[in-house]
Design an enzyme around this catalytic site. Structure first.
Site, PDB file in Angstrom:
ATOM      1  N   SER A  39       0.833  -1.214   0.000  1.00  0.00           N
ATOM      2  CA  SER A  39       0.000   0.000   0.000  1.00  0.00           C
ATOM      3  C   SER A  39       0.863   1.257   0.000  1.00  0.00           C
ATOM      4  O   SER A  39       0.398   2.330  -0.397  1.00  0.00           O
ATOM      5  CB  SER A  39      -0.918   0.023   1.226  1.00  0.00           C
ATOM      6  N   SER A 123      -8.588   4.640  10.865  1.00  0.00           N
ATOM      7  CA  SER A 123      -9.979   4.333  10.584  1.00  0.00           C
ATOM      8  C   SER A 123     -10.284   5.098   9.305  1.00  0.00           C
ATOM      9  O   SER A 123     -10.226   6.332   9.275  1.00  0.00           O
ATOM     10  CB  SER A 123     -10.888   4.767  11.727  1.00  0.00           C
ATOM     11  N   LEU A 124     -10.580   4.371   8.249  1.00  0.00           N
ATOM     12  CA  LEU A 124     -10.549   4.955   6.901  1.00  0.00           C
ATOM     13  C   LEU A 124     -11.667   5.975   6.665  1.00  0.00           C
ATOM     14  O   LEU A 124     -12.689   5.981   7.347  1.00  0.00           O
ATOM     15  CB  LEU A 124     -10.627   3.838   5.865  1.00  0.00           C
ATOM     16  N   HIS A 259      -1.958  -7.851   0.736  1.00  0.00           N
ATOM     17  CA  HIS A 259      -2.390  -6.714   1.561  1.00  0.00           C
ATOM     18  C   HIS A 259      -1.964  -6.942   3.012  1.00  0.00           C
ATOM     19  O   HIS A 259      -2.198  -7.998   3.573  1.00  0.00           O
ATOM     20  CB  HIS A 259      -3.907  -6.529   1.504  1.00  0.00           C
ATOM     21  N   ARG A 315     -30.363  24.347  26.393  1.00  0.00           N
ATOM     22  CA  ARG A 315     -29.846  24.590  25.049  1.00  0.00           C
ATOM     23  C   ARG A 315     -29.803  26.092  24.737  1.00  0.00           C
ATOM     24  O   ARG A 315     -28.958  26.566  23.993  1.00  0.00           O
ATOM     25  CB  ARG A 315     -30.642  23.816  23.992  1.00  0.00           C
ATOM     26  N   SER A 342     -32.443  24.687  16.619  1.00  0.00           N
ATOM     27  CA  SER A 342     -32.810  23.835  17.757  1.00  0.00           C
ATOM     28  C   SER A 342     -31.714  23.818  18.823  1.00  0.00           C
ATOM     29  O   SER A 342     -31.997  23.804  20.013  1.00  0.00           O
ATOM     30  CB  SER A 342     -33.073  22.401  17.296  1.00  0.00           C
ATOM     31  N   GLU A 363     -22.956  14.383   9.967  1.00  0.00           N
ATOM     32  CA  GLU A 363     -22.290  14.504  11.258  1.00  0.00           C
ATOM     33  C   GLU A 363     -20.862  13.972  11.250  1.00  0.00           C
ATOM     34  O   GLU A 363     -20.023  14.405  12.048  1.00  0.00           O
ATOM     35  CB  GLU A 363     -23.111  13.795  12.336  1.00  0.00           C
TER      36      GLU A 363
END
Lengths: 616, 616
Positions: A39, A123-124, A259, A315, A342, A363
């Site tokens: 890789s 973490s891809l 791999h 909030r 909100s 998100e």
């Protein structure tokens, strides 16, 4: 592809460096006995041209504010990045041979233990968002710095990548260059699209990116495309590079089954013999960026809460506080996931629209962009419904590994939101946020304490989670009340207390109601506002439990697992205290807030009943 | 758009129905005092044409296997779906007025408390994946059934959507029709792309979808596009529908500030007066699907574990078990996130390739597809590294709300994976999985018990998480040992036990090593394999703690929060037991497995030290 401007000697030099990166990658992974050399080999020319041609970067001062930045989104190619640093003379060739060992910072995937790594990857699919965050920070600071992000082709299956692609394309963010290393092979099989580089091009183009498709082993092609990315064509650029995994060694190149496997020691010399790399070269002379201006001394993030009227939701306290914070400290930025009316993050637009980033309903990109902003010295606050942080928990986990300081504000906690129903109710957010390494979990019960805790969050290291609520909340505190991390407030106490009630947010108000009712019946209880769930004041809670006769009742608008009750249980377990935990048991449903608090037994009635049960 | 085949009376009928859907949506949200009427109104013609023209669907038997399926990905338009059911005569108009009330199943966002809802929605961007799962199930069962998924335009910012788009496009899945309701307005502002429907078209096309761009308020256009989707053109279809939020009422239509707001009671009549809807119509006559064949009686998922040799990792036990399970029960399917050679899910390909789904590196789509498969009666097992379930925790949370039965197998748990480093280490997975409503958390310590627990998982309701490990593990159990949910195994005990050690996975083996060492020094301890972390056998653990002198030591390859130690603390808190919790404190790093277990104090040495500390 125009190559006229590139001299033959420059081409040869970059090719030599690329081959040396291959050699380093092979040697270090064989020494480690694990890792992903093939890789690295597919991206050797990419890394060489990015670092040694395109970037303005001081490898000896990698955190310099004006540096171009590099994010290795395909983090398993870490040895390639370490090899680059060896070519710059930042690491020695001996250092590389310590790859993945316990005593070395050259970890299996890059982490910011190394000064030249801004954010952890591995973490891809997160690196492009981090890179966008870094690029935004440069824009905010007025630096002409570009961020380069190297992605694997396999990782473009991750939705996070397309959230980032959409966002940067929509914003016409022109100081990001992504490079996709299309080496065709994933871990266990071919990627979805193999070598269909034109398909990748179409997809990026459809989101508004400038695309160059190149032979990823052609130094000339790469240089030309990298130069085009720096030209004034507007919007973000991506180079789709057709490459071969294991390129440079005939029996590794484009082969299945290699791999994540180093070349065995007894075949290493055979492999190296195929690579034409000069055995010794002087360190690469970097192209330095301009010196940064003397940093403006930032204010400490500080302000005074407003004296909220009864009925302001927590909030709303966030909205008031974040606007003041943005005014108080220029490092503070706010991001929101299209619920700013909100969460009340919209107040920032009034304070300074340049420091508000609308993340839309995406998100994962939101949090990973915040990690990039934080890596560049900003103080990001990210808001959405608490329930939806579940969606980007991996990005939060990685931000913790990146050791960046980001603040997450989750509104609409618990069943007390009412009619919208379970999909919108954060009921596991405390559990997941407590489980983040080094995190701080704050949970205000009125708008005033919320404001103070926002200020505190801005000064706190690591991942800070602040849980806000939808319902109106009576105001409890005066504006000069301090709320230090790691403490709690005793709101009611007497010498005759027969039990200790611990609540936060909406359940604190229920506990106070229960207190009144019990007192009318001659039962005295102590009431604690556990506004800081993590770190928890263990000694303090133990002392309070003893003072209240060893009877403790926790009550929380959260599932039982991993919430306030469990946090308190771990503190009290060896003390002989009697603990009753009230929490939301079973799947909730739509209904009025009060109906739900009652039906799921976390209201004043349930608390009273629990107290009567333990003191009788 | 060809409209020749559509009679004028059919157009009028569908338009009338669409307007009645608007009326129902307005009335019910005003009655509820909350909800999203304008989001329903933009999609009224879409819903009418999908349900009353395109679908072959028995509304009176909504779980019929041969039905076409509908997923309301934009779950906040729930009143629209309920209105459809009223037009079918499944609900009464009075039922609709109970929207969002505690005693009604007409929740704020759809949940499977209602028989016509396959999977809960409301957390955006997941419905297309669920729909793909339903469509795959139909293919597996040989039914000519189509799945329709209605998405909002705002939610296409979610990466999950593009994971699903890529997957279905790559697979050329031809029994899915998505409809994007491009009403331009999000919650707090315009969406990223407003009314640029051609841009949406380009993006879907770039992923291999058939696209029809239509006027979403034209019944003719919609019918034509829906018919085209059913034609034999190969691959999935999407209808990009240009619509107006609040369509039908002049002062709601395309206006800001009306998201998520019902029309006030005193303006309802004004609104209704603008909508030309017949006040009374007979129920819609559905187009019924063919009757399903007599269901094949499925086997119970059952098999015998292999007698594993010492050194088989627990993940290898998963590989062996899932292949047998696929052979034993035709409902079982396996999905993996492009790590099938690490999780060992690849064994399924040998057993029955049609029941293995390569999900590529896209965990959100993976889990939400599994939810769809489960909603159609399949028994899905989803595998990837345990760390990466963090990425799709919202999809897992929603699967729990959907009350589907899915099994999640997370490999590479904890620091014991070694050199790959923290990004690959699942260290908060127990915490997050315990926090899922109604979940079961299983954690085998050898390959034999892993096999048994896979079998158990297949029979268990709700979300089941099975944690497997990377390192080799000595075999402890014989192949006839049972592993019921909610119990544990006592592996070492005597009448003289001075402490109780509780471990699972790699730490159980460390506890057994500590046992040997302590015993050599005359210290007797009891050792428990807590293979079922949730539900936990509270009474059993309390009794064992007492029998071991009230001294308990937990040890886990997980962060302290929400893991085994906290689960045990909540059980023991009121018993006066002394509990010592050993867990991974602080951020780990790369290194050899044994080095890490030692450095982070969860190895036999640390356990011994803890025991000596409490018994001295």
């Amino acid at each position: 592809m125009a190559t006229a401007t590139l001299s033959g000697s420059l081409v040869k030099d970059l090719q030599d460096r690329a081959n040396r990166l291959r050699v380093h990658s092979l040697r270090s992974t064989t020494a480690a006995g694990s890792g992903h050399p093939t890789s690295c080999m597919s991206a050797a020319e990419i890394a060489a041209t990015v670092f040694f041609h395109a970037m303005r970067y001081d490898p000896h001062d990698p955190r310099k504010a004006t540096n171009d930045r590099f994010v290795l989104s395909k983090g398993h190619a870490a040895p390639l990045l370490y090899a680059v640093m060896a070519e710059f003379g930042v690491l020695s060739e001996d250092d590389l041979l310590d790859l993945r060992s316990f005593d070395s910072d050259l970890e299996g995937h890059p982490t910011p233990r190394l000064p030249f790594v801004d954010a952890a990857t591995g973490s891809l699919g997160q690196g492009l968002s981090v890179g966008i965050g870094l690029a935004l920070a440069a824009k905010l600071d007025g630096f002409d710095a570009r961020t380069y992000v190297l992605l694997g082709d396999g990782e473009t299956a991750e939705g996070n990548v397309w959230e980032a692609v959409a966002w940067a394309g929509h914003r016409r963010l022109d100081n990001v260059t992504a490079i996709v290393d299309c080496n065709r092979l994933g871990q266990s099989q071919e990627t979805m699209y193999g070598h269909d580089v034109d398909g990748y091009a179409r997809r990026f183009e459809s989101f508004g990116w400038n695309v160059d498709v190149v032979d990823g082993h052609s130094v000339e092609d790469l240089v030309s495309a990298l130069d085009a990315g720096k030209s004034d064509r507007g919007g973000p650029s991506v180079i789709v590079a057709r490459t071969f995994k294991g390129k440079g060694v005939s029996w590794l190149e484009d082969r299945d089954g290699w791999h994540g496997k180093p070349v065995p020691e007894d075949r290493l010399d055979d492999a190296l013999a195929e690579i034409e790399a000069p055995p010794k070269l002087d360190p690469v002379e970097p192209k330095l960026p301009p010196e940064p201006p003397t940093p403006v001394v930032d204010l400490e993030p500080s302000f005074t809460p407003s004296p909220h009227k009864d009925g302001d939701a927590t909030r709303r306290g966030y909205g008031d506080a974040i606007a003041k914070l943005v005014a108080a400290d220029r490092r503070v930025v706010a991001l929101d996931g299209e619920v700013k009316n909100s969460t009340y993050a919209e107040t920032v637009i009034g304070a300074d629209p340049s420091r508000f980033f609308e993340g839309y309903i995406a998100e994962q990109n939101l949090v990973a962009m915040a990690a990039g902003l934080a890596a560049a010295g900003k103080i990001p606050f990210v808001s959405t419904f608490g329930a939806f942080f579940a969606r980007c928990f991996d990005q939060i986990r990685m931000a913790a590994i990146s050791q960046v300081d980001i603040n997450l504000v989750g509104s609409h906690a618990g069943i007390s939101i009412g009619e919208d129903g379970p999909s919108q109710m954060a009921l596991e957010d405390i559990a997941i946020m407590r489980a983040v390494a080094g995190s701080t979990v704050l949970y205000p019960s009125d708008a005033v304490s919320c404001e103070r805790l926002v200020e505190t969050a801005a000064r706190t290291k690591g991942i800070v989670y602040l849980r806000t609520g939808r319902p109106v909340a009576p105001t409890i505190y005066s504006t000069d009340e301090p709320f230090p991390v790691g403490e709690f407030k005793v709101l009611r106490e007497s010498a005759a207390d027969a039990a200790l009630l611990i609540g936060a947010g909406v359940t604190l108000h229920e506990a106070l109601k229960a207190y009144d009712q019990l007192r009318a019946d001659g039962i005295h209880v102590r009431v604690i506002d556990l506004y800081c769930v993590k770190p928890i004041d263990a000694d303090g809670l133990r002392a309070q439990a003893v003072a209240a006769g060893g009877n403790v009742v926790t009550v929380e608008d959260h599932y039982p697992e991993g919430g306030i009750g469990e946090a308190v249980a771990t503190v009290l377990v060896s003390t002989g205290t009697k603990l009753t935990r009230l929490a939301v048991e079973g799947l909730p449903r739509s209904g009025k807030s009060d109906e739900l608090l009652h039906a799921f037994r976390i209201d004043a009635v349930a608390i009273e009943r629990a107290v009567r049960g333990v003191v009788s």
